[in-house]
Design an enzyme around this catalytic site. Structure first.
Site, short mmCIF file in Angstrom:
data_model
loop_
_atom_site.label_atom_id
_atom_site.label_comp_id
_atom_site.label_asym_id
_atom_site.label_seq_id
_atom_site.Cartn_x
_atom_site.Cartn_y
_atom_site.Cartn_z
CD GLN A 172 50.55 47.28 29.94
OE1 GLN A 172 50.97 48.34 30.40
NE2 GLN A 172 51.34 46.24 29.74
CG HIS A 181 46.59 42.87 36.68
ND1 HIS A 181 46.85 44.15 36.25
CD2 HIS A 181 46.60 42.10 35.54
CE1 HIS A 181 47.01 44.16 34.94
NE2 HIS A 181 46.87 42.93 34.48
CD GLU A 205 45.44 45.51 30.69
OE1 GLU A 205 46.04 45.65 31.77
OE2 GLU A 205 45.82 44.71 29.82
CG HIS A 239 42.74 42.60 32.21
ND1 HIS A 239 42.88 42.02 30.96
CD2 HIS A 239 43.98 42.68 32.72
CE1 HIS A 239 44.16 41.75 30.76
NE2 HIS A 239 44.85 42.15 31.81
CB SER A 240 36.99 43.68 28.52
OG SER A 240 35.97 43.52 29.47
CG ASN A 296 50.84 47.11 34.22
OD1 ASN A 296 51.81 46.36 34.36
ND2 ASN A 296 50.44 47.52 33.03
C1 GLA Z 1 48.26 42.53 31.60
C2 GLA Z 1 49.72 42.35 31.64
C3 GLA Z 1 50.12 41.21 30.79
C4 GLA Z 1 49.39 39.95 31.18
C5 GLA Z 1 47.92 40.20 31.16
C6 GLA Z 1 47.17 38.99 31.68
O1 GLA Z 1 47.86 43.05 30.42
O2 GLA Z 1 50.41 43.52 31.25
O3 GLA Z 1 51.49 41.02 30.89
O4 GLA Z 1 49.77 39.58 32.48
O5 GLA Z 1 47.60 41.30 31.94
O6 GLA Z 1 47.63 37.79 31.18
#
Ligand code: GLA
Length: 372
Positions: free
Chosen positions: A308, A125, A336, A199-200, A99
């Protein structure tokens, strides 16, 4: 990108389950000469997945529906070249800091660090050379409880702007209870910050099959973190009660997603961190997602403190996924697990600092079942 691409070299396909099949993934090498490979795991109840050691990315995850039919329920690509161009983090491991970090800056013991920014004015990230974009050492192991892939990565002192040599191990296990378990560990030789996740992107009806708006979601959280207009938490923990962020009782994702709400406007839908209801770092239920046509249920358990929930609001059909399918607006859900965004700049958030001699440890479990 610096990687040398050797097309049409054979990929050493290591199969930990029973299956051994050809792949059109090519073999790449980075400076460390780690070969790039597609690994497959399988349990005895038909759960199957493939993972590449480029970014530790889950490429496919096959899960039975109510009739026992297998579908691949994660978004991804057919080739490594497409992953190199990806900007959606499909299936990736995320680090060193999942994040956002506001303006990419943080202070640690009085010293300021500047990370490369890659998301407007912020770092997202881990920045452009986050753990999603590096080559992991990998080995597969068959155990009594399921098949396992171990990934190791040494993030060197100063890499991507972070202090300290951080040695990271992530293990994917498919158990015979139809669980995908992800265990993380990290140690450092200097004080640093760590916040790891995966991040799936899930669509319980099968990847590329419509949107996720009718998925039912439960989030075990009384509070969430409102964000400013660059998606950085304001620092407030706001009660979900009476807001579109209340998922304490399961309801469909579209129930409130298009309400006129300033927070939903910033995220173009849900893209926020929920504060999980828990009072220890034991594994506990964070979320449950279900989809009635397929009958699939996915529970998310974690030792971490936040999640998230991102409703795929930046997908716009321009990513052509597996078999050329366009991945449209809100065609997947990401959950996430993580510490709260921008913790290094928020003194009252539970800390993400790791010191020499300490071990960062975390587990996340996706449990699959069928609606009863
Ligand atoms: C995370 C972020 C989003 C976006 C995605 C990837 O979830 O919080 O804002 O950037 O990754 O697109």
């Amino acid at each position: 990108m610096k990687w040398a691409l050797f097309t049409f070299m054979f990929g050493t396909l290591i199969s930990c389950g029973r299956e051994k099949k050809e792949t059109n993934f090519t073999v790449l090498q980075d400076n460390s000469s780690i070969p790039l490979t597609l690994y497959s795991l399988q349990n005895t109840s038909n759960l199957k997945m493939t993972v590449t050691n480029f970014g530790g990315r889950i490429v496919s995850l096959w899960v039975p529906d109510k009739d026992g039919k297998l579908d691949d329920i994660v978004l991804g690509y057919d080739s490594l070249e497409e992953y190199l161009l990806d900007n959606s983090y499909f299936g990736s491991l995320i680090g060193r800091y999942a994040n956002r970090v506001a303006k990419g800056k943080f202070l640690l013991e009085g010293k300021e660090f500047q990370l490369p920014v890659n998301n407007g004015v912020n770092t997202l990230h881990g920045g452009p050379k986050g753990f999603h974009n590096v080559f992991w050492e990998a080995k597969t192991v068959s155990t009594e409880t399921g098949s396992r892939l171990e990934l190791n990565y040494l993030s060197k002192d100063g890499e991507a702007g972070f202090p300290g040599n951080l040695s990271v191990k992530v293990v994917y296990t498919l158990t015979d209870l139809n669980e995908l378990v992800i265990d993380y560990e990290a140690i450092t030789d200097q004080i640093t910050i760590v916040n790891l996740t995966d991040h799936s992107y899930f669509n319980l009806n099968g990847e590329g099959r419509g949107d996720i708006l009718n998925h039912q979601l439960m989030l075990n959280a009384n509070l969430y973190c409102p964000i400013d207009d660059t998606s950085i938490p304001t620092g407030e923990f706001r009660p979900v009660i009476g807001t579109p962020f209340d998922f304490l009782k399961p309801h469909s994702i579209d129930e409130f997603i298009d309400q006129l709400d300033p927070q939903l406007k910033i995220g173009k839908g849900y893209d926020h961190n929920w504060v999980l209801n828990k009072d220890s770092n034991e594994l506990s239920l964070a979320a449950r997602v279900s989809e009635s046509a397929s009958g699939r249920v996915m529970e998310l358990w974690t030792t971490d403190i936040g999640v998230q929930f991102y409703s795929g609001n930046f997908l716009d059909g321009s990513n052509k996924g597996k078999v050329g399918k366009p991945y449209n607006f809100r065609s997947a859900i990401c959950l996430e697990t993580q510490h709260f965004p921008d913790t290094p700049n928020k003194e009252h958030f539970p800390p993400v600092v790791l010191r020499p001699g300490e071990i960062y440890k975390k587990s996340t479990v996706y449990k699959f079942s069928i609606i009863k």
